[in-house]
Design a protein around this motif. Structure first.
Motif, PDB file in Angstrom:
ATOM      1  N   CYS A 153       0.920  -1.117   0.107  1.00 23.46           N
ATOM      2  CA  CYS A 153       0.029  -0.168  -0.092  1.00 23.46           C
ATOM      3  C   CYS A 153       0.826   1.257   0.268  1.00 23.46           C
ATOM      4  O   CYS A 153       1.127   1.724   1.025  1.00 23.46           O
ATOM      5  CB  CYS A 153      -0.773  -0.218   1.184  1.00 23.46           C
ATOM      6  SG  CYS A 153      -2.456   1.288   0.991  1.00 23.46           S
ATOM      7  N   GLY A 155       3.088   4.790  -0.678  1.00 29.27           N
ATOM      8  CA  GLY A 155       2.170   6.430  -0.337  1.00 29.27           C
ATOM      9  C   GLY A 155       3.139   6.988  -0.996  1.00 29.27           C
ATOM     10  O   GLY A 155       3.412   7.499  -2.861  1.00 29.27           O
ATOM     11  N   ALA A 159       0.059  11.633  -1.796  1.00 24.17           N
ATOM     12  CA  ALA A 159      -0.723  11.199  -1.234  1.00 24.17           C
ATOM     13  C   ALA A 159      -1.950  11.775  -0.321  1.00 24.17           C
ATOM     14  O   ALA A 159      -2.693  11.290   0.470  1.00 24.17           O
ATOM     15  CB  ALA A 159      -0.592   9.806  -0.265  1.00 24.17           C
ATOM     16  N   LYS A 166      -4.023   2.503  -2.943  1.00 24.27           N
ATOM     17  CA  LYS A 166      -5.285   1.442  -1.984  1.00 24.27           C
ATOM     18  C   LYS A 166      -6.986   2.040  -2.422  1.00 24.27           C
ATOM     19  O   LYS A 166      -7.695   2.101  -2.708  1.00 24.27           O
ATOM     20  CB  LYS A 166      -5.504   1.569  -0.596  1.00 24.27           C
ATOM     21  CG  LYS A 166      -6.571   2.628  -0.187  1.00 24.27           C
ATOM     22  CD  LYS A 166      -6.728   1.961   1.653  1.00 24.27           C
ATOM     23  CE  LYS A 166      -7.323   3.568   2.764  1.00 24.27           C
ATOM     24  NZ  LYS A 166      -8.380   3.774   1.988  1.00 24.27           N
ATOM     25  N   ASP A 167      -6.845   3.510  -3.084  1.00 25.99           N
ATOM     26  CA  ASP A 167      -7.670   4.168  -3.513  1.00 25.99           C
ATOM     27  C   ASP A 167      -7.640   4.558  -5.162  1.00 25.99           C
ATOM     28  O   ASP A 167      -8.353   5.045  -5.351  1.00 25.99           O
ATOM     29  CB  ASP A 167      -7.279   6.047  -3.464  1.00 25.99           C
ATOM     30  CG  ASP A 167      -7.158   6.091  -1.644  1.00 25.99           C
ATOM     31  OD1 ASP A 167      -8.281   5.769  -0.776  1.00 25.99           O
ATOM     32  OD2 ASP A 167      -6.396   6.448  -0.795  1.00 25.99           O
ATOM     33  N   LEU A 189     -15.873   2.480 -11.065  1.00 24.62           N
ATOM     34  CA  LEU A 189     -15.758   3.271  -9.917  1.00 24.62           C
ATOM     35  C   LEU A 189     -16.706   2.905  -8.677  1.00 24.62           C
ATOM     36  O   LEU A 189     -16.035   3.269  -7.014  1.00 24.62           O
ATOM     37  CB  LEU A 189     -16.024   4.465 -10.109  1.00 24.62           C
ATOM     38  CG  LEU A 189     -15.044   5.223 -11.011  1.00 24.62           C
ATOM     39  CD1 LEU A 189     -15.405   6.198 -12.387  1.00 24.62           C
ATOM     40  CD2 LEU A 189     -13.884   5.509 -10.855  1.00 24.62           C
ATOM     41  N   LYS A 190     -17.670   1.947  -8.293  1.00 24.05           N
ATOM     42  CA  LYS A 190     -18.099   2.072  -7.691  1.00 24.05           C
ATOM     43  C   LYS A 190     -18.789   0.138  -7.300  1.00 24.05           C
ATOM     44  O   LYS A 190     -18.964  -0.365  -8.680  1.00 24.05           O
ATOM     45  CB  LYS A 190     -19.566   2.127  -7.491  1.00 24.05           C
ATOM     46  CG  LYS A 190     -20.184   3.832  -7.271  1.00 24.05           C
ATOM     47  CD  LYS A 190     -21.170   4.158  -7.414  1.00 24.05           C
ATOM     48  CE  LYS A 190     -21.621   5.761  -6.663  1.00 24.05           C
ATOM     49  NZ  LYS A 190     -22.887   5.870  -6.801  1.00 24.05           N
ATOM     50  N   GLN A 199      -9.630  -5.063  -1.455  1.00 25.50           N
ATOM     51  CA  GLN A 199      -8.835  -3.757  -0.376  1.00 25.50           C
ATOM     52  C   GLN A 199      -8.543  -4.696   0.945  1.00 25.50           C
ATOM     53  O   GLN A 199      -7.101  -4.424   1.207  1.00 25.50           O
ATOM     54  CB  GLN A 199      -9.402  -2.765   0.059  1.00 25.50           C
ATOM     55  CG  GLN A 199     -10.487  -1.666  -0.811  1.00 25.50           C
ATOM     56  CD  GLN A 199      -9.348  -0.763  -0.587  1.00 25.50           C
ATOM     57  OE1 GLN A 199      -8.227  -0.637   0.065  1.00 25.50           O
ATOM     58  NE2 GLN A 199      -9.315  -0.494  -2.384  1.00 25.50           N
ATOM     59  N   LEU A 200      -8.665  -6.056   0.689  1.00 19.42           N
ATOM     60  CA  LEU A 200      -7.952  -6.730   1.713  1.00 19.42           C
ATOM     61  C   LEU A 200      -7.012  -7.305   0.954  1.00 19.42           C
ATOM     62  O   LEU A 200      -5.230  -7.191   1.964  1.00 19.42           O
ATOM     63  CB  LEU A 200      -8.602  -7.723   1.851  1.00 19.42           C
ATOM     64  CG  LEU A 200      -8.058  -9.428   2.891  1.00 19.42           C
ATOM     65  CD1 LEU A 200      -8.006  -8.384   4.495  1.00 19.42           C
ATOM     66  CD2 LEU A 200      -9.085  -9.857   3.448  1.00 19.42           C
ATOM     67  N   GLY A 203      -2.069  -4.730   1.072  1.00 21.89           N
ATOM     68  CA  GLY A 203      -0.930  -3.795   2.093  1.00 21.89           C
ATOM     69  C   GLY A 203      -1.366  -5.316   2.920  1.00 21.89           C
ATOM     70  O   GLY A 203      -0.437  -5.162   3.467  1.00 21.89           O
TER      71      GLY A 203
ATOM     72  N   THR B 164     -16.793   6.437  -2.143  1.00 22.55           N
ATOM     73  CA  THR B 164     -18.201   6.122  -1.531  1.00 22.55           C
ATOM     74  C   THR B 164     -17.118   6.070  -0.618  1.00 22.55           C
ATOM     75  O   THR B 164     -16.807   6.166   0.476  1.00 22.55           O
ATOM     76  CB  THR B 164     -17.863   4.389  -2.110  1.00 22.55           C
ATOM     77  OG1 THR B 164     -17.102   3.958  -2.068  1.00 22.55           O
ATOM     78  CG2 THR B 164     -19.050   4.763  -3.690  1.00 22.55           C
ATOM     79  N   ASP B 167     -13.481   5.549   1.131  1.00 21.62           N
ATOM     80  CA  ASP B 167     -12.485   6.371   0.324  1.00 21.62           C
ATOM     81  C   ASP B 167     -12.768   7.169   2.213  1.00 21.62           C
ATOM     82  O   ASP B 167     -11.686   8.211   2.184  1.00 21.62           O
ATOM     83  CB  ASP B 167     -13.462   6.646  -0.470  1.00 21.62           C
ATOM     84  CG  ASP B 167     -13.132   6.127  -1.671  1.00 21.62           C
ATOM     85  OD1 ASP B 167     -12.153   5.274  -2.105  1.00 21.62           O
ATOM     86  OD2 ASP B 167     -14.057   6.470  -2.509  1.00 21.62           O
ATOM     87  N   LYS B 190      -2.701   7.579   6.400  1.00 17.54           N
ATOM     88  CA  LYS B 190      -2.532   6.006   5.869  1.00 17.54           C
ATOM     89  C   LYS B 190      -1.553   5.430   6.312  1.00 17.54           C
ATOM     90  O   LYS B 190      -1.987   6.027   8.274  1.00 17.54           O
ATOM     91  CB  LYS B 190      -1.076   6.804   5.734  1.00 17.54           C
ATOM     92  CG  LYS B 190      -0.877   7.463   4.331  1.00 17.54           C
ATOM     93  CD  LYS B 190       0.934   7.887   3.917  1.00 17.54           C
ATOM     94  CE  LYS B 190       1.475   8.340   2.690  1.00 17.54           C
ATOM     95  NZ  LYS B 190       3.121   9.336   3.101  1.00 17.54           N
ATOM     96  N   ASN B 196      -6.089  -4.937   6.522  1.00 18.62           N
ATOM     97  CA  ASN B 196      -6.747  -3.742   5.991  1.00 18.62           C
ATOM     98  C   ASN B 196      -8.231  -3.914   6.292  1.00 18.62           C
ATOM     99  O   ASN B 196      -8.951  -3.938   5.629  1.00 18.62           O
ATOM    100  CB  ASN B 196      -6.610  -2.832   5.457  1.00 18.62           C
ATOM    101  CG  ASN B 196      -7.237  -1.607   4.577  1.00 18.62           C
ATOM    102  OD1 ASN B 196      -8.070  -1.376   5.605  1.00 18.62           O
ATOM    103  ND2 ASN B 196      -7.442  -0.654   3.965  1.00 18.62           N
ATOM    104  N   GLN B 199     -11.488  -1.668   5.560  1.00 21.30           N
ATOM    105  CA  GLN B 199     -11.927  -1.989   4.486  1.00 21.30           C
ATOM    106  C   GLN B 199     -12.367  -3.374   4.662  1.00 21.30           C
ATOM    107  O   GLN B 199     -13.396  -3.004   2.891  1.00 21.30           O
ATOM    108  CB  GLN B 199     -10.765  -1.851   3.359  1.00 21.30           C
ATOM    109  CG  GLN B 199     -10.241   0.059   3.166  1.00 21.30           C
ATOM    110  CD  GLN B 199     -10.955   0.794   2.059  1.00 21.30           C
ATOM    111  OE1 GLN B 199     -11.945   0.752   1.520  1.00 21.30           O
ATOM    112  NE2 GLN B 199     -10.656   2.079   2.842  1.00 21.30           N
ATOM    113  N   VAL B 349     -23.806  -1.556 -12.593  1.00 20.11           N
ATOM    114  CA  VAL B 349     -22.309  -0.433 -12.520  1.00 20.11           C
ATOM    115  C   VAL B 349     -21.373  -0.999 -13.657  1.00 20.11           C
ATOM    116  O   VAL B 349     -21.684  -2.503 -13.716  1.00 20.11           O
ATOM    117  CB  VAL B 349     -21.633  -0.541 -10.945  1.00 20.11           C
ATOM    118  CG1 VAL B 349     -21.393  -1.754 -10.903  1.00 20.11           C
ATOM    119  CG2 VAL B 349     -20.492   0.519 -11.335  1.00 20.11           C
ATOM    120  N   ASP B 381     -20.823   7.553 -12.491  1.00 23.84           N
ATOM    121  CA  ASP B 381     -20.011   6.908 -12.228  1.00 23.84           C
ATOM    122  C   ASP B 381     -20.201   5.108 -12.770  1.00 23.84           C
ATOM    123  O   ASP B 381     -20.199   4.131 -12.781  1.00 23.84           O
ATOM    124  CB  ASP B 381     -20.181   6.312 -10.662  1.00 23.84           C
ATOM    125  CG  ASP B 381     -20.523   6.486 -10.239  1.00 23.84           C
ATOM    126  OD1 ASP B 381     -20.503   7.201  -9.049  1.00 23.84           O
ATOM    127  OD2 ASP B 381     -21.547   6.588 -10.021  1.00 23.84           O
ATOM    128  N   GLY B 422     -23.314  -1.598  -7.624  1.00 24.10           N
ATOM    129  CA  GLY B 422     -22.840  -0.806  -7.369  1.00 24.10           C
ATOM    130  C   GLY B 422     -22.260   0.048  -5.693  1.00 24.10           C
ATOM    131  O   GLY B 422     -21.853   0.563  -5.259  1.00 24.10           O
TER     132      GLY B 422
END
Lengths: 480, 480
Positions: A153, A155, A159, A166-167, A189-190, A199-200, A203, B164, B167, B190, B196, B199, B349, B381, B422
């Motif tokens: 993850c 930066g 950042a 992650k973003d 995007l969603k 996301q898991l 990182g 969303t 974030d 950060k 994570n 998330q 989506v 989106d 989505g």
């Protein structure tokens, strides 16, 4: 003590069948580059390096290791700063360096899809040529890889405005320890379709699965960039001035912090002199946007706020030479400080307003233990890299007293509402300090997640989780 | 068939001891509001509703249920659109409505810390009064809660610029199914300290742990907002025009899409007429920023691009009455369409550029099956809510033919690179369609993560994962 099988002749024959003879290194001098990353002076040689060229090869290598109980450590650019790519238990180094293609830059949907071995700066250049922007920019961007950035993850300086890796990651393909490939996320995007495995994985330091492809979000490239250098007569004044910027609603894309010893080190290394290098602390503030007038107005406002908050000057660089010079200084600082002597780096991060307190704490803890700490980093998001310098301290004392010093710094950081790694990860070098950052319950949940992905524990073992007493490789000595 | 214990007299006595007599509802009419959320016409009454007032009470309730094998379903505002809060197996409805305090708004670090039951609009108002901004804005913001938004990873109109819920959440406190509380994340921008888990919990629909506190990131509030309404003579032209905005580097904060039937429904429900309600499709474009001149220039640019791309007009609203009117229309659409008759809503989506193809697909699939689909949503989106309207179709045919229609829509969405939810989540209403969106391996990983958190499967059972054949409550009938 964890036990892993050593790859034998038959394993190596199979790896060669999978990846091709020249993509398997089993012993000899060529192993050396794979025995370390950029984390202090740690050295752990793998038994075999395998360089697959596609996902099917990754699956096949992983499947064999899973069946045989061989440890596998995925590796990107080898630039990690917490030892995430160290082959602590030997075994297979799974280097993804050959999977380095950008598969698609989608200029309609603002996404890029790439293999994990692509160098981040290459990705930057390719998307910027099309007017798009992939913001994560670790200092090692010239050699670190997208896969490594996802694993840790990563930066970087921008950042604070644009977020970390992650973003940006929307979807991945990855390979489980048992050799099964899977996809998670989507090119959207969603996404609210089941658990956020993307996301898991970000990182997770290559301990859950090896990422073999990633789709990242891009944004329109900002058109204007201005840099401002402000010297201060103390660390704390600099940290406090930074907070004034935010309170007065200036939103820079980067605020970098360097203390005098760091700047001087960079000057020595580059054999150049930088502006204001005699001041106790420097803030490097960057503002960007799509409208030159608006950015210029922000720069003026920022300069005024900093001067009012105690800056000794506010030097503006529009673009070109002066701007590059400021960033050369900042980028050189990390390497330069690390050249002073053996060192140990802490990746402290706190709520931004706690920065003055963090600076006080680090200095007073280092003094109390009789060590030297040199600080620099991404002040804008409260992320300060504190380098503990060995200097001419004798080896015995360094190894004996360092862990207690680090633990004190970590406790101070957590006491300020922060945590022990902002962007470097826990990897090998910080794992014994995890109990300072997270509760036993939180650690147990993380371990149960690890077990869900990797029931045999073959994937990147010896990372993130503190060793059970007497269980194997320890890192508390600081360098080995 | 999954089996859960029913709460008995002793359990209810214990719940009353924990939460207080008046905060436990065991039977009677007061149960009814907890037997549904806003998802179509699903009804599942819990056996008991428990309303804890703090984390310790949540822990105690959960511990009892874990020991006894009682199903527990956490509940926020009850506004969910995928049945995430439905007590499919009865048991305990864990309503977090009393844990509704904002604990801190940190104007120095730009964060807010709140309990899960706080209404999102309340949070908006409190932080905006201090010049700060919490962007996620689902249409239900006046009654949905922060905890529910975290559970479902709620989005809203502004997600295209601001992202969303995922974030914004920096840290959580949550309670495991066995009653242990834990914290994850930190109050920092950060964090690379272990997995994570924050998330992972976001979007997990209350199936892994019950969130009892959250710290969210805030940003400076944008000072200027302009809205633009553009009518089109076809859905596809509208969807294609939207893409032109992005290709020409206009970055709106919202682009909402409504088709004629949706607008007409809103007019009927509100007994008002809206501008351009006779056009086949409307785009509602919002731009924001800190500088009025820059935003006005963007509005002008956006209007020009839309007109060139086929808009029949481009009506600008600066602020006040006209702007509110436009958003009233958009916000009313969801409820209005759902008032037409029994319906089933799909939260499709896709990559944004695939929107014209998605519109074509939905319409032609609905036609082929002999159903009516009305579309509106967050075009910016790629997130379109497609409502399948029962109208006067006979009940038998509705129940029999709907699942095949939905499966076809989901397959089309996935074929376009998108996914099946989505922002509404999978919950109960979409779980049988998960195999269309994710592979068996991906589903197995999600199930192993579920098992790691909830080995007994007591937390929000019957959600996300398709039923094993013959295993219990099915949702394929569409409404029950």
């Amino acid at each position: 003590m964890l036990h892993y099988e050593k790859p034998d002749g038959e394993d190596i024959r199979i790896f060669r069948d999978i990846a091709g003879d020249k993509n398997v290194i089993a012993g000899g001098d060529d192993i050396e580059p794979y025995s370390h990353d950029e984390t202090e002076d740690y050295r752990f040689a793998p038994d075999v390096v395998v360089k697959p060229s596609d996902t099917a090869q990754v699956c096949a290598v992983m499947k064999r290791c899973f069946e045989r109980g061989i440890a596998v450590t995925p590796r990107g650019g080898g630039t990690g700063l917490s030892g995430g790519a160290l082959c602590v238990f030997g075994g297979v180094c799974l280097s993804l360096e050959r999977m380095n293609r950008i598969l698609e830059i989608d200029t309609k949907n603002f996404t890029a899809t790439a293999q994990p071995g692509v160098v981040v700066e290459t990705l930057h250049n390719e998307v910027e040529a099309l007017g798009l922007f992939y913001p994560p920019d670790p200092a090692s961007k010239g050699s670190c890889t997208l896969g490594g950035n996802i694993a840790e993850c990563a930066g970087g300086a921008r950042a604070m405005k644009y977020g970390t890796t992650k973003d940006y990651v929307l979807a991945v393909e990855a390979v489980l320890p048992d050799g099964r490939a899977f996809r998670a996320g989507a090119k959207t995007l969603k996404n609210a379709t089941g658990y956020n495995l993307v996301q898991l994985l970000i990182g997770s330091e290559g301990t859950l699965a090896a990422v073999t492809e990633a789709t990242v979000k891009l944004i329109p490239a900002p058109l204007v960039r201005r840099t401002l250098l402000a010297p201060f007569d103390s660390l704390e004044t600099a940290a406090a001035a930074l907070n004034e910027l935010f309170l007065k609603r200036v939103s820079p894309c980067a605020v970098e912090f360097m203390e005098k010893d760091a700047i001087k080190s960079a000057e020595r290394m580059l054999e150049r002199s930088f502006p204001y290098s005699d001041s106790e602390a420097l803030l490097l503030v960057e503002l960007d946007g799509s409208d030159a007038d608006a950015v210029n107005a922000d720069v003026e406002k920022a300069g005024g706020i900093l001067l009012e908050a105690g800056a000794l000057d506010a030097l503006v660089a529009e673009a070109g030479h002066r701007q590059n010079e400021m960033w050369d200084m900042r980028r050189a600082v990390g390497e330069a400080v690390k050249k002073i002597s053996v060192y140990k780096e802490e990746d402290t991060v706190v709520p931004r307003a706690a920065l003055p307190a963090l600076m006080r704490s680090i200095k007073s803890i280092a003094d109390r233990h009789g060590f030297t700490a040199i600080c620099y980093g991404h002040a804008g998001d409260g992320n300060i890299h504190a380098n503990i310098i060995k200097g001419d301290m004798d080896e015995l004392r360094w190894r004996r007293d360092l862990p207690a010093l680090i633990a004190d710094i970590h406790r101070a950081v957590v006491g300020l509402g922060g945590t022990i790694s902002g962007e470097h990860g826990i990897g090998f070098s910080q794992k014994e300090f995890m109990p300072i950052a997270v509760s036993q319950t939180t650690l147990e949940i993380m371990m149960s997640v690890k077990k869900a992905f990797d029931p045999k524990g073959i994937l990147n073992p010896g990372k993130i989780f503190p060793d059970a007493p007497g269980s194997g490789a320890s890192n508390t000595g600081g360098g080995q």
